[in-house]
Design a protein around this motif. Structure first.
Motif, PDB file in Angstrom:
ATOM      1  N   ARG A 656      39.774  42.136  43.969  1.00  0.00           N
ATOM      2  CA  ARG A 656      38.685  41.291  43.459  1.00  0.00           C
ATOM      3  C   ARG A 656      38.405  41.605  41.985  1.00  0.00           C
ATOM      4  O   ARG A 656      38.207  40.703  41.170  1.00  0.00           O
ATOM      5  N   ALA A 657      38.352  42.920  41.670  1.00  0.00           N
ATOM      6  CA  ALA A 657      38.057  43.330  40.296  1.00  0.00           C
ATOM      7  C   ALA A 657      39.140  42.821  39.338  1.00  0.00           C
ATOM      8  O   ALA A 657      38.834  42.346  38.240  1.00  0.00           O
ATOM      9  N   GLU A 658      40.385  42.910  39.768  1.00  0.00           N
ATOM     10  CA  GLU A 658      41.486  42.439  38.921  1.00  0.00           C
ATOM     11  C   GLU A 658      41.388  40.929  38.697  1.00  0.00           C
ATOM     12  O   GLU A 658      41.625  40.439  37.588  1.00  0.00           O
ATOM     13  N   ILE A 659      41.026  40.199  39.747  1.00  0.00           N
ATOM     14  CA  ILE A 659      40.900  38.743  39.620  1.00  0.00           C
ATOM     15  C   ILE A 659      39.775  38.399  38.648  1.00  0.00           C
ATOM     16  O   ILE A 659      39.917  37.531  37.779  1.00  0.00           O
ATOM     17  N   MET A 660      38.613  39.095  38.791  1.00  0.00           N
ATOM     18  CA  MET A 660      37.474  38.807  37.910  1.00  0.00           C
ATOM     19  C   MET A 660      37.777  39.157  36.460  1.00  0.00           C
ATOM     20  O   MET A 660      37.326  38.468  35.543  1.00  0.00           O
ATOM     21  N   ASP A 661      38.542  40.218  36.244  1.00  0.00           N
ATOM     22  CA  ASP A 661      38.831  40.674  34.886  1.00  0.00           C
ATOM     23  C   ASP A 661      39.956  39.889  34.214  1.00  0.00           C
ATOM     24  O   ASP A 661      40.069  39.885  32.986  1.00  0.00           O
ATOM     25  N   ALA A 662      40.804  39.245  35.014  1.00  0.00           N
ATOM     26  CA  ALA A 662      41.985  38.582  34.461  1.00  0.00           C
ATOM     27  C   ALA A 662      41.611  37.327  33.674  1.00  0.00           C
ATOM     28  O   ALA A 662      40.686  36.594  34.036  1.00  0.00           O
ATOM     29  N   GLU A 663      42.322  37.093  32.572  1.00  0.00           N
ATOM     30  CA  GLU A 663      42.138  35.868  31.797  1.00  0.00           C
ATOM     31  C   GLU A 663      42.568  34.659  32.613  1.00  0.00           C
ATOM     32  O   GLU A 663      41.922  33.633  32.636  1.00  0.00           O
ATOM     33  N   THR A 664      43.702  34.829  33.270  1.00  0.00           N
ATOM     34  CA  THR A 664      44.238  33.752  34.099  1.00  0.00           C
ATOM     35  C   THR A 664      44.866  34.358  35.340  1.00  0.00           C
ATOM     36  O   THR A 664      45.392  35.474  35.308  1.00  0.00           O
ATOM     37  N   VAL A 665      44.795  33.620  36.458  1.00  0.00           N
ATOM     38  CA  VAL A 665      45.348  34.129  37.723  1.00  0.00           C
ATOM     39  C   VAL A 665      46.466  33.218  38.232  1.00  0.00           C
ATOM     40  O   VAL A 665      46.807  33.253  39.406  1.00  0.00           O
ATOM     41  N   ASP A 666      47.042  32.400  37.314  1.00  0.00           N
ATOM     42  CA  ASP A 666      48.066  31.463  37.777  1.00  0.00           C
ATOM     43  C   ASP A 666      49.293  32.174  38.346  1.00  0.00           C
ATOM     44  O   ASP A 666      49.924  31.682  39.281  1.00  0.00           O
ATOM     45  N   ASP A 667      49.632  33.367  37.809  1.00  0.00           N
ATOM     46  CA  ASP A 667      50.774  34.096  38.345  1.00  0.00           C
ATOM     47  C   ASP A 667      50.517  34.562  39.779  1.00  0.00           C
ATOM     48  O   ASP A 667      51.413  34.538  40.635  1.00  0.00           O
ATOM     49  N   VAL A 668      49.257  34.951  40.073  1.00  0.00           N
ATOM     50  CA  VAL A 668      48.896  35.359  41.438  1.00  0.00           C
ATOM     51  C   VAL A 668      48.975  34.159  42.367  1.00  0.00           C
ATOM     52  O   VAL A 668      49.506  34.249  43.489  1.00  0.00           O
ATOM     53  N   VAL A 669      48.481  33.010  41.898  1.00  0.00           N
ATOM     54  CA  VAL A 669      48.480  31.794  42.713  1.00  0.00           C
ATOM     55  C   VAL A 669      49.911  31.353  43.022  1.00  0.00           C
ATOM     56  O   VAL A 669      50.244  31.016  44.163  1.00  0.00           O
ATOM     57  N   VAL A 670      50.772  31.389  42.003  1.00  0.00           N
ATOM     58  CA  VAL A 670      52.172  30.994  42.191  1.00  0.00           C
ATOM     59  C   VAL A 670      52.855  31.950  43.173  1.00  0.00           C
ATOM     60  O   VAL A 670      53.611  31.527  44.060  1.00  0.00           O
ATOM     61  N   SER A 671      52.591  33.240  43.017  1.00  0.00           N
ATOM     62  CA  SER A 671      53.176  34.230  43.911  1.00  0.00           C
ATOM     63  C   SER A 671      52.734  33.993  45.351  1.00  0.00           C
ATOM     64  O   SER A 671      53.537  34.075  46.294  1.00  0.00           O
ATOM     65  N   MET A 672      51.440  33.688  45.540  1.00  0.00           N
ATOM     66  CA  MET A 672      50.917  33.417  46.891  1.00  0.00           C
ATOM     67  C   MET A 672      51.567  32.165  47.476  1.00  0.00           C
ATOM     68  O   MET A 672      51.933  32.128  48.659  1.00  0.00           O
ATOM     69  N   ARG A 673      51.700  31.128  46.638  1.00  0.00           N
ATOM     70  CA  ARG A 673      52.312  29.883  47.120  1.00  0.00           C
ATOM     71  C   ARG A 673      53.755  30.118  47.521  1.00  0.00           C
ATOM     72  O   ARG A 673      54.221  29.652  48.570  1.00  0.00           O
ATOM     73  N   THR A 674      54.479  30.892  46.706  1.00  0.00           N
ATOM     74  CA  THR A 674      55.883  31.201  47.008  1.00  0.00           C
ATOM     75  C   THR A 674      55.998  31.946  48.335  1.00  0.00           C
ATOM     76  O   THR A 674      56.809  31.604  49.200  1.00  0.00           O
ATOM     77  N   ASP A 675      55.164  32.973  48.493  1.00  0.00           N
ATOM     78  CA  ASP A 675      55.203  33.772  49.726  1.00  0.00           C
ATOM     79  C   ASP A 675      54.820  32.945  50.934  1.00  0.00           C
ATOM     80  O   ASP A 675      55.413  33.088  52.016  1.00  0.00           O
ATOM     81  N   ALA A 676      53.810  32.086  50.783  1.00  0.00           N
ATOM     82  CA  ALA A 676      53.357  31.269  51.911  1.00  0.00           C
ATOM     83  C   ALA A 676      54.451  30.308  52.352  1.00  0.00           C
ATOM     84  O   ALA A 676      54.733  30.160  53.558  1.00  0.00           O
ATOM     85  N   ILE A 677      55.098  29.637  51.388  1.00  0.00           N
ATOM     86  CA  ILE A 677      56.165  28.691  51.736  1.00  0.00           C
ATOM     87  C   ILE A 677      57.352  29.408  52.355  1.00  0.00           C
ATOM     88  O   ILE A 677      57.934  28.965  53.355  1.00  0.00           O
ATOM     89  N   MET A 726      68.187  27.519  50.757  1.00  0.00           N
ATOM     90  CA  MET A 726      68.239  26.252  50.020  1.00  0.00           C
ATOM     91  C   MET A 726      66.988  25.423  50.302  1.00  0.00           C
ATOM     92  O   MET A 726      66.390  24.822  49.387  1.00  0.00           O
ATOM     93  N   ILE A 727      66.573  25.402  51.573  1.00  0.00           N
ATOM     94  CA  ILE A 727      65.366  24.656  51.943  1.00  0.00           C
ATOM     95  C   ILE A 727      64.144  25.248  51.233  1.00  0.00           C
ATOM     96  O   ILE A 727      63.301  24.511  50.695  1.00  0.00           O
ATOM     97  N   GLU A 728      64.067  26.586  51.197  1.00  0.00           N
ATOM     98  CA  GLU A 728      62.947  27.252  50.517  1.00  0.00           C
ATOM     99  C   GLU A 728      62.887  26.845  49.048  1.00  0.00           C
ATOM    100  O   GLU A 728      61.825  26.480  48.524  1.00  0.00           O
ATOM    101  N   GLU A 729      64.033  26.910  48.349  1.00  0.00           N
ATOM    102  CA  GLU A 729      64.072  26.597  46.913  1.00  0.00           C
ATOM    103  C   GLU A 729      63.624  25.174  46.629  1.00  0.00           C
ATOM    104  O   GLU A 729      62.862  24.919  45.692  1.00  0.00           O
ATOM    105  N   ARG A 730      64.120  24.222  47.466  1.00  0.00           N
ATOM    106  CA  ARG A 730      63.768  22.817  47.228  1.00  0.00           C
ATOM    107  C   ARG A 730      62.279  22.555  47.479  1.00  0.00           C
ATOM    108  O   ARG A 730      61.644  21.775  46.745  1.00  0.00           O
ATOM    109  N   ILE A 731      61.739  23.194  48.529  1.00  0.00           N
ATOM    110  CA  ILE A 731      60.302  23.016  48.804  1.00  0.00           C
ATOM    111  C   ILE A 731      59.480  23.632  47.670  1.00  0.00           C
ATOM    112  O   ILE A 731      58.461  23.068  47.247  1.00  0.00           O
ATOM    113  N   GLN A 732      59.939  24.779  47.155  1.00  0.00           N
ATOM    114  CA  GLN A 732      59.233  25.422  46.041  1.00  0.00           C
ATOM    115  C   GLN A 732      59.205  24.506  44.824  1.00  0.00           C
ATOM    116  O   GLN A 732      58.186  24.393  44.138  1.00  0.00           O
TER     117      GLN A 732
END
Length: 917
Positions: A656-677, A726-732
């Motif tokens: 939580r502290a890292e998220i609040m302190d970060a200028e941007t969290v797009d890398d975290v969001v992208v990482s979460m989306r990648t892992d979820a897919i 291949m399916i993972e890459e295309r969905i990503q």
């Protein structure tokens, strides 16, 4: 034998350690003449000088002698009190991060100023922890004079303070606060959405006053912040009616564990009654669909059979208020957990408040272990030295008294029954009262104090009763307990915080008698008269034998008995202490060797006859040691289970502290989306399997739910050598394109805030659900011991698996919200209002017994819904038309009655614009 001989010759390890500090005290004393010649301005300039030396590489240990000498000289000038050499020893012990055990009346409050000042010079903040709000305010004002005079800033934290005042208090060099407020602020800080809203700064050094009370007695119960769940009042009332009619043959009670179990016959009887009341879903009480009813039945049985009115709680203003077993204080706003408080409310026929769901929790053990340096002081710690070292790595140092203790501790007197005992106590008090010797009587409950009061009335002895019902007059009653002929009955003296001075307390008499007299010659003369009267009265009390402390029974803990005894014999004053016991006392009845005591007492004692014996006293002490060991195991178990959660809590709070302190969290969001897919594809198309074995329909449905995508998977399967990768890459790729399209028309700065807000909300939501799951797991995991499995190990394994599942759920939730929600930029409101954290219920709840040791003012009242549809805090709404004409705009707002008033006054809404006309 050889150990005793060596100890008498060489002294104990404690004695040798204290003696080794004499060299430092001698260096401090050598500086006293030099500092005495300083002007006030020169003495005040010492603080800046010390800070300069620290910046040049000196350590706090290097500065200790001169800093302590400075505080002593400043205290003499500002407070009119000069530190004794034994107090200097106590200050060195505190600075070294140890526990100073100092007897009552040795001036622990003044001792704390030494280590507090030295460590505050660094500017990193020092917390002085007290057991109640009265002491926090008193010490901040009293000792704060000294610190402010030396150029340090002082803050105090009390309940219901506005956020900006809390932040300022924590930013001060020295902050006085209660243990509960510190812990709850830590939890609240880690529920906030913005770093700027947080009030605490990084931990540095804490000195805990009454350290045994806070780190031992209260450490059995975690601090909990909770929000309300649905109302089940009717169920509580219905089950209470069933339980109240149960005869004793239907249950067995365990007073040690404060638990009740139905017998086989009792189960059948309860099933019959519950079926008749229409409360069972099936005819078997222990079928899975009846789990909720069984839970409420257990709590109702504990409430009706084990919890006693005027001992465990009182009923006041249609509310059930818990009584602290250690201090005898009312604990307004504190509630038992798991439905127990609601069961007691149903038992007493008062309005039933809704149950609560845990949103955040922490034990005192894990909270205070976060401080890089921790110290404590109390009058009684030696009996728990092993636990202090085992849990906190704190060494206990016994500090010698400034003057030898002149109190006489007499042997306990034993009687056959309570009637004989109380008659003997009343007779003893009357005898002491007739010669003018003040008497302080310690009882273990309101019930016992009121019973003794009746006996004294029959004897014609004038007395004061101090218990939870007399909470308002507490400080004044205690302060005057040393006056000639005074008789004071108190439930328990632990942590009272008011010094009992023989002859009376000058300050309290001045405040009471001269409150309306303005400053001037007349007031000065009156003050001198009061001082002379107190001095004369003190001489008469000393002649009568000093304060007589009388215990009506032994407490479970030897420390509590020692605290009561320690109220007498302060600073070399004479005194006397004696305990009166009988076979019907709870300690002997529940934990004592029944057959031995019963045979001896019943066969050898006549009615009204007393017996005193070292052997009997030893047997009592053995029983106390058993209870202390049992309570230690309970506390240890709590901290072992919380250690598992603590590791997870650290991960979540750091994230939580890292998220609040970060200028941007797009890398975290992208990482979460990648892992979820990747996880979705892996679940439907396991690596190493054939395409015909894949769950394609399930994959499509899951992707549509989480990402809103409908990729042409059937077309991809027609290609040669199709692989899950291949399916993972295309969905990503499709997911990335969709997100680019979604954010194309949104200001990047706004989108950053959206991502951060969604991340924090989902993290908090799933952490809250995870805590509820862990609570349920902890309650049932003990059943695994029947399968020869270690419950703690089982809890660790399951909790780890649940934590991984929670992280997976967070990834999916964040991805789902960002990819499937429709974002429209609304026009900003004309007067934007910063969202505030909602007013949560706070509790300090024992996971094993349901006991609660926290304070949240009137927190027991019903709270509003905590979150809106997307997890944001619910804001107060002004009714339509409220702003028209002369109508008070704050009068009818939908605001929680215990929340700060929206007008900005700092008062609660119910005491301000929400007050009933």
């Amino acid at each position: 034998m050889w150990q005793k001989l060596a100890k008498s010759f060489f002294g104990s390890a404690n004695d040798r350690y204290v003696k080794s500090l004499d060299k430092i005290v001698a260096r401090i004393n050598a500086l006293e003449p030099q500092l005495a010649d300083f002007s006030d301005d020169e003495l005040k300039a010492q603080t800046a000088k010390f800070r300069l030396k620290l910046s040049e590489g000196k350590t706090l240990d290097d500065l200790l002698p001169e800093a302590f000498a400075t505080v002593r000289e400043a205290s003499r000038r500002v407070l009119g009190m000069r530190h004794f050499d034994t107090q200097m020893v106590g200050g060195i012990v505190l600075h070294r991060g140890e526990i100073a055990e100092m007897k009552t009346g040795e001036g622990k409050t003044l001792v704390a100023t030494l280590a507090t000042y030295l460590n505050a010079i660094e500017g990193k903040g020092v917390h002085v922890v007290t057991v109640n709000d009265y002491l926090a305010r008193r010490d901040a004002e009293w000792m704060g004079q000294l610190h402010r005079w030396l150029g340090l800033t002082v803050g105090v934290i009390v309940p219901n303070m506005p956020e900006h005042e809390r932040r300022a208090a924590y930013a001060a060099d020295i902050t006085y606060a209660t243990n509960n407020e510190l812990g709850f602020d830590y939890l609240r800080d880690n529920m906030k959405q913005d770093r700027a809203q947080m009030v605490q700064r990084p931990f540095n050094f804490a000195i805990v006053d009454e350290v045994d009370s806070i780190l031992i007695d209260e450490a059995r119960t975690p601090l909990i912040i909770s929000g309300p769940t649905e109302d089940k009042s009717d169920l509580y009332v219905a089950i209470d009616a069933v339980v109240k009619g149960l005869e004793e043959q239907y249950y067995e009670k365990d007073e040690k564990a404060r638990n009740v179990q139905l017998t086989e016959e009792g189960v059948e009887e309860v099933e019959r009654r519950l079926l008749a009341a229409g409360l069972l879903a099936s005819d078997n009480l222990y079928d899975v669909e009846n789990t909720l009813v069984v839970h409420h039945l257990d709590q109702a049985m504990r409430a009706v059979i084990m919890f006693k009115r005027d001992t465990d709680y009182i009923v006041k203003d249609d509310k059930v208020i818990i009584i602290d077993e250690f201090t005898g204080r009312m604990m307004d706003g504190r509630r038992w957990s798991n439905g127990l408080h609601q069961a007691v409310e149903a038992k007493e026929g008062v309005p039933i408040q809704p149950e609560n769901q845990t949103l955040a929790s922490i034990t005192f053990q894990n909270y205070f272990r976060m401080y890089p340096k921790l110290a404590g002081m109390t009058g009684t710690a030696a009996t728990e030295a092993a636990e202090f070292w085992d849990i906190y790595k704190l060494n206990v140092v016994e500090i010698p008294t400034n003057k030898p203790v002149a109190r006489v501790d007499e042997q306990d007197e034993f009687y056959k029954n309570t009637t004989d005992k109380f008659q003997a106590i009343a007779k003893a008090i009357k005898e002491k009262n007739q010669i003018g010797q003040p008497v302080l009587v310690g009882t273990v409950s309101i019930e016992k104090s009121e019973l003794l009061s009746e006996y004294l009335k029959k004897e014609g002895v004038k007395h004061a009763v101090l218990n939870a019902r007399m909470h308002e007059q507490e400080a004044y009653i205690v302060a005057q307990a040393g006056r000639i002929g005074a008789v004071t009955i108190a439930t328990n003296m632990a942590g009272r915080g008011t010094d009992i001075q023989l002859g009376g307390n000058v300050e309290f008499r001045i405040e009471e008698e001269l409150r309306d007299l303005p400053d001037g010659p007349e007031r000065d003369a009156a003050i001198e008269r009061i001082k002379a009267e107190v001095a004369e009265e003190k001489a008469r009390v000393i002649e009568a034998g000093g304060l007589f402390v009388l215990g009506t029974e032994r407490h479970e803990s030897r420390r509590i008995d020692n605290q009561l005894r320690g109220r007498s014999g302060r600073q070399g004053d004479p005194g006397l202490s004696r305990f009166y016991l009988c076979l019907e006392d709870d300690l002997l009845r529940i934990f004592g060797p029944d057959t031995l005591f019963a045979k001896m007492m019943n066969s050898n004692l006549e009615d009204g006859e007393a017996i005193g014996s070292k052997w009997l006293s030893k047997a009592i002490e053995t029983a106390q040691k058993k209870v202390e060991a049992r309570n230690y195991e309970m506390r240890k178990q709590v901290v072992q289970f919380d250690d598992v959660m603590n590791d997870q809590r650290k991960v979540i709070y750091e994230q939580r502290a890292e998220i609040m302190d970060a200028e941007t969290v797009d890398d975290v969001v992208v990482s979460m989306r990648t892992d979820a897919i990747n996880a979705i594809v892996a679940a439907s198309c396991p690596p190493g399997s054939y395409p015909e074995q894949w769950d394609i329909e399930g994959l499509k449905a899951k992707l549509a739910e989480i990402t809103g995508l409908q990729p042409p998977i059937d077309d991809w399967l027609q290609e040669d050598a199709v692989e899950p990768d291949m399916i993972e890459e295309r969905i990503q790729e499709l997911a990335a394109q969709k997100m680019e399209a979604t954010t194309a028309n949104i200001d990047p700065a706004i989108w950053k805030r959206v991502e951060k807000s969604v991340l924090l909300q989902q993290l908090d939501h799933h952490w809250k659900e995870h805590l509820a799951t862990l609570d349920a797991l902890r309650q049932v995991v003990f059943l695994r011991s029947y399968a020869q499995k270690q419950p703690l190990n089982e809890y660790k394994q399951e909790a780890f698996g649940l934590f991984e599942m929670m992280l997976d759920s967070i990834r999916e939730s964040v991805t789902k919200v960002l990819m499937t929600s429709e974002f429209r930029i609304a026009e900003p409101p004309p007067m934007p209002v910063l969202p505030k954290l909602p007013q949560f219920m706070t509790g300090h709840i024992d996971p094993l017994t349901g006991d609660d040791d926290s304070n949240d003012g009137d927190g027991s009242e019903k709270q509003p819904a905590l979150f809106g549809a997307l997890g944001g805090p619910v804001m107060a709404q002004v009714p339509a038309g409220a702003m028209a004409g002369t109508v008070d705009p704050y009068r009818h707002m939908n605001v929680n009655r215990n929340a700060p008033c929206p007008c900005g006054s700092g008062s609660k809404y119910k005491h301000c614009h929400g007050a009933v006309a």
